[in-house]
Design a protein around this motif. Structure first.
Motif, PDB file in Angstrom:
ATOM      1  N   GLY A  67       0.792  -1.226   0.000  1.00  0.00           N
ATOM      2  CA  GLY A  67       0.000   0.000   0.000  1.00  0.00           C
ATOM      3  C   GLY A  67       0.821   1.270   0.000  1.00  0.00           C
ATOM      4  O   GLY A  67       0.467   2.243  -0.664  1.00  0.00           O
ATOM      5  N   GLN A  70       2.131   1.822  -3.432  1.00  0.00           N
ATOM      6  CA  GLN A  70       1.024   2.222  -4.305  1.00  0.00           C
ATOM      7  C   GLN A  70       0.726   3.706  -4.131  1.00  0.00           C
ATOM      8  O   GLN A  70       0.519   4.425  -5.111  1.00  0.00           O
ATOM      9  N   GLN A  79       0.660   5.394 -13.265  1.00  0.00           N
ATOM     10  CA  GLN A  79      -0.440   4.429 -13.274  1.00  0.00           C
ATOM     11  C   GLN A  79       0.098   3.054 -12.894  1.00  0.00           C
ATOM     12  O   GLN A  79       1.162   2.641 -13.361  1.00  0.00           O
ATOM     13  N   TYR A  81      -0.349  -1.105 -12.801  1.00  0.00           N
ATOM     14  CA  TYR A  81      -0.955  -2.313 -13.357  1.00  0.00           C
ATOM     15  C   TYR A  81      -0.305  -3.476 -12.624  1.00  0.00           C
ATOM     16  O   TYR A  81       0.742  -3.974 -13.029  1.00  0.00           O
ATOM     17  N   HIS A 103      -4.619  -6.969 -12.124  1.00  0.00           N
ATOM     18  CA  HIS A 103      -5.506  -7.008 -10.967  1.00  0.00           C
ATOM     19  C   HIS A 103      -5.553  -5.604 -10.368  1.00  0.00           C
ATOM     20  O   HIS A 103      -4.592  -5.172  -9.739  1.00  0.00           O
ATOM     21  N   PRO A 104      -6.647  -4.854 -10.557  1.00  0.00           N
ATOM     22  CA  PRO A 104      -6.684  -3.463 -10.115  1.00  0.00           C
ATOM     23  C   PRO A 104      -6.583  -3.263  -8.604  1.00  0.00           C
ATOM     24  O   PRO A 104      -6.196  -2.194  -8.149  1.00  0.00           O
ATOM     25  N   ALA A 105      -6.884  -4.280  -7.808  1.00  0.00           N
ATOM     26  CA  ALA A 105      -6.823  -4.143  -6.349  1.00  0.00           C
ATOM     27  C   ALA A 105      -5.675  -4.962  -5.772  1.00  0.00           C
ATOM     28  O   ALA A 105      -5.752  -5.450  -4.651  1.00  0.00           O
ATOM     29  N   VAL A 106      -4.581  -5.112  -6.537  1.00  0.00           N
ATOM     30  CA  VAL A 106      -3.460  -5.921  -6.084  1.00  0.00           C
ATOM     31  C   VAL A 106      -2.879  -5.352  -4.791  1.00  0.00           C
ATOM     32  O   VAL A 106      -2.878  -4.148  -4.568  1.00  0.00           O
ATOM     33  N   HIS A 107      -2.447  -6.253  -3.936  1.00  0.00           N
ATOM     34  CA  HIS A 107      -1.706  -5.847  -2.745  1.00  0.00           C
ATOM     35  C   HIS A 107      -0.789  -6.982  -2.330  1.00  0.00           C
ATOM     36  O   HIS A 107      -0.991  -8.127  -2.713  1.00  0.00           O
ATOM     37  N   SER A 109       0.427  -8.527   1.021  1.00  0.00           N
ATOM     38  CA  SER A 109       0.137  -8.460   2.454  1.00  0.00           C
ATOM     39  C   SER A 109       1.111  -9.252   3.301  1.00  0.00           C
ATOM     40  O   SER A 109       0.881  -9.444   4.475  1.00  0.00           O
ATOM     41  N   ASN A 132      -2.397 -14.558  -2.978  1.00  0.00           N
ATOM     42  CA  ASN A 132      -2.659 -13.670  -1.845  1.00  0.00           C
ATOM     43  C   ASN A 132      -2.520 -14.495  -0.577  1.00  0.00           C
ATOM     44  O   ASN A 132      -3.375 -15.292  -0.243  1.00  0.00           O
TER      45      ASN A 132
END
Length: 134
Positions: A67, A70, A79, A81, A103-107, A109, A132
């Motif tokens: 995060g 990001q 941008q 991706y 994956h637009p919500a990649v993270h 963790s 994930n």
């Protein structure tokens, strides 16, 4: 448009903050017109956004990304991706053609999980882009 891909031996490296190289591509009219590999100079996580911005990068393709990184990319106007794996050159071609699957919500963790006592290894070995662990 200049894009960067986290890079390791022809593949998309799966942990943005630990990448040692980026492959930069210049894309014009849906085609790749040039490419070069550059080192990250040991810069980590959030500082990598500044490095990429300084190189004129407008978009980043990567696997896993946390995060904080990001947010740094967003602040630099780059941008993201994320969640992409496989061959870097093919991903660049797909991006140029408007066909890149990401994956637009990649993270990533794994930092949080390690704090909770779960050590799933580093993103570089398990590929947070496609896995994930959280």
């Amino acid at each position: 448009m200049k894009i960067a891909i986290t890079y390791d031996n022809g593949q998309i490296f799966q942990h943005f903050g630990r990448t040692e190289q980026f492959k930069l591509y210049q894309v014009e009219n849906g085609e790749i017109v040039s490419a070069q590999v550059v080192g990250s100079n040991g810069t980590g996580h959030g500082a990598l956004a500044g490095l990429l911005a300084g190189l004129g990068v407008e978009a980043l393709i990567c696997g896993g990304i946390g995060g904080g990184a990001q947010a740094a990319l967003a602040q630099a106007g780059i941008q993201l991706y994320g969640g992409v794996s496989g061959d870097a050159d093919q991903a660049a071609k797909d991006f140029a053609a408007g066909l890149l699957a990401f994956h637009p919500a990649v993270h990533c963790s794994h930092h949080q999980h390690q704090a909770e006592g779960h050590n799933c290894g580093t993103c570089g070995t398990h590929g947070c882009g496609g896995h994930n662990c959280g």
